[in-house]
Structures are given as structure tokens and as C-alpha cells.
Motif scaffolding. Structure first.
Motif, PDB file in Angstrom:
ATOM      1  N   LEU A  90      -8.658  -0.068   4.713  1.00  0.00           N
ATOM      2  CA  LEU A  90      -7.273   0.243   5.057  1.00  0.00           C
ATOM      3  C   LEU A  90      -7.152   0.608   6.526  1.00  0.00           C
ATOM      4  N   VAL A 103       0.847  -1.192   0.000  1.00  0.00           N
ATOM      5  CA  VAL A 103       0.000   0.000   0.000  1.00  0.00           C
ATOM      6  C   VAL A 103       0.884   1.244   0.000  1.00  0.00           C
ATOM      7  N   TYR A 134      -3.609  -3.496   4.947  1.00  0.00           N
ATOM      8  CA  TYR A 134      -4.885  -4.177   5.116  1.00  0.00           C
ATOM      9  C   TYR A 134      -4.704  -5.152   6.278  1.00  0.00           C
ATOM     10  N   ASN A 187     -10.539   1.964   0.832  1.00  0.00           N
ATOM     11  CA  ASN A 187      -9.522   2.338  -0.149  1.00  0.00           C
ATOM     12  C   ASN A 187     -10.184   3.080  -1.313  1.00  0.00           C
ATOM     13  N   SER A 188      -9.407   3.480  -2.303  1.00  0.00           N
ATOM     14  CA  SER A 188      -9.920   4.277  -3.416  1.00  0.00           C
ATOM     15  C   SER A 188     -10.966   3.538  -4.243  1.00  0.00           C
ATOM     16  N   GLU A 196      -2.209   6.121  -1.706  1.00  0.00           N
ATOM     17  CA  GLU A 196      -3.449   5.347  -1.621  1.00  0.00           C
ATOM     18  C   GLU A 196      -4.049   5.438  -0.222  1.00  0.00           C
ATOM     19  N   ALA A 197      -3.208   5.471   0.796  1.00  0.00           N
ATOM     20  CA  ALA A 197      -3.674   5.497   2.185  1.00  0.00           C
ATOM     21  C   ALA A 197      -4.527   6.720   2.486  1.00  0.00           C
ATOM     22  N   TYR A 199      -6.959   7.859   0.947  1.00  0.00           N
ATOM     23  CA  TYR A 199      -8.371   7.614   0.658  1.00  0.00           C
ATOM     24  C   TYR A 199      -9.153   7.163   1.888  1.00  0.00           C
ATOM     25  N   ALA A 200      -8.498   6.512   2.815  1.00  0.00           N
ATOM     26  CA  ALA A 200      -9.188   6.070   4.031  1.00  0.00           C
ATOM     27  C   ALA A 200      -9.779   7.256   4.784  1.00  0.00           C
TER      28      ALA A 200
END
Length: 111
Positions: A78, A36, A96, A71-72, A40-41, A43-44
Motif C-alpha cells: 500500500l 482501499v 496500490y 496490507n493486512s 485497511e491503510a 496496516y501499512a
């Protein structure tokens, strides 16, 4: 993996307006270990049902938190470890993790 957590049902800072930062070398290491990226993180934090928990057993000099959120692609939950520094969210780790999913599902009454 986690120590004692304090779960917040309402987090007063609007996450969509927050800015993020991280150490680039930690991001690379996190991608290698957990698959990850810190990008990306983020998005949480945008998940309207996210759960924020304070890590009560970690650092004595700096408050640490977890954000549990989608996530996205909205296909996984996440767990993002972070702190606040100079008014910014500093991401420390992400992945995850089963317990994070369980916390999220319990807080959102997902069966």
C-alpha cells in the motif's frame, strides 16, 4: 503522481502505538476511487519494513508524507498519504500504486 521524495530509513515514532484519524467522506471517496479503506491503510504502518517518505513538493503549510507498507493480508504494498495533526496520523489517501511498490522494493532490496 509523486513529486520529490525524501526517504527515511528509520522513523522515530513507534507506529504500533500511534493513533489514526481521517475524514469519513474522504474515506468513502478513496474506497470508490482506489478500492482501499483508510481502516485497511493503517496496516501499512504496522509493517516492520515500511518506508516513510516526506513529500517535499506538496504543501507549504503542512508536512505531508507517504508510508509504503504491506496490507493486512501481506499480499500487496500500500501507498498511504498522511500528515501529523495534534500528535495523530491523519490519513489523506491510500491505494496500490506502482511507484510506491517500487520504492518499497528498492528500500527492502526485493528483486
Amino acid at each position: 503522481m509523486y513529486g520529490e521524495l525524501a526517504i527515511f530509513s528509520l522513523f522515530l515514532i513507534p507506529m504500533a502505538d500511534s493513533s489514526f484519524e481521517w475524514d469519513d467522506s474522504k474515506d468513502v471517496e478513496n474506497q470508490r476511487k482506489h478500492g482501499v479503506s483508510f481502516n485497511e491503510a493503517q496496516y501499512a504502518f504496522l509493517d516492520g519494513n515500511r518506508v516513510i517518505a516526506e513529500d517535499l513538493s506538496h504543501s507549504k503549510t503542512e508536512n505531508r508524507y507517504y508510508c509504503f507498507g504491506l496490507n493486512s493480508e501481506k499480499s500487496g504494498i500500500l501507498t498511504v498519504r498522511f500528515t501529523y495533526r495534534s500528535g495523530r496520523i491523519r490519513i489523506i489517501g491510500a491505494g496500490y500504486w506502482r511507484r510506491g511498490k517500487k520504492v518499497y522494493e528498492q528500500a527492502n532490496s526485493v528483486q
